[in-house]
Design an enzyme around this catalytic site. Sequence first.
Site, short mmCIF file in Angstrom:
data_model
loop_
_atom_site.label_atom_id
_atom_site.label_comp_id
_atom_site.label_asym_id
_atom_site.label_seq_id
_atom_site.Cartn_x
_atom_site.Cartn_y
_atom_site.Cartn_z
N ASP A 44 0.85 -1.19 0.00
CA ASP A 44 0.00 0.00 0.00
C ASP A 44 0.89 1.25 0.00
OD1 ASP A 44 0.88 0.39 2.64
OD2 ASP A 44 -0.97 -0.41 3.51
N THR A 45 0.27 2.41 0.04
CA THR A 45 1.01 3.68 -0.03
C THR A 45 2.00 3.81 1.12
OG1 THR A 45 -0.92 4.68 -1.08
CG2 THR A 45 0.74 6.19 -0.21
#
Length: 90
Positions: A44-45
């Site tokens: 994810d980010t």
Amino acid sequence: MYASTTTAPKTIQQQVLRIISKRKAIKARRLRIGSDLSRELGFDTVDVVDIILELERNFHIVIPDEVPLTTVGDFVNYVVSHTPVEAQAA
């Protein structure tokens, strides 16, 4: 000039792969240059930001937010092309 991953100094490529694989406890040999971090590997980010921060610390470089880094190869190429030559030899 951007170096291709085929000419990337192996030590830098190995270090980048180790940093990426360590983030999700993925075996480095499972990582492929074309692997998309979010779509294929589930990053994810926050994971990507943490990888960027660690790469910046380890290689003494700055990776701007606007640099598109989506695949393993993107990270390897960026680090190789922005790491001073004398640091690559070390």
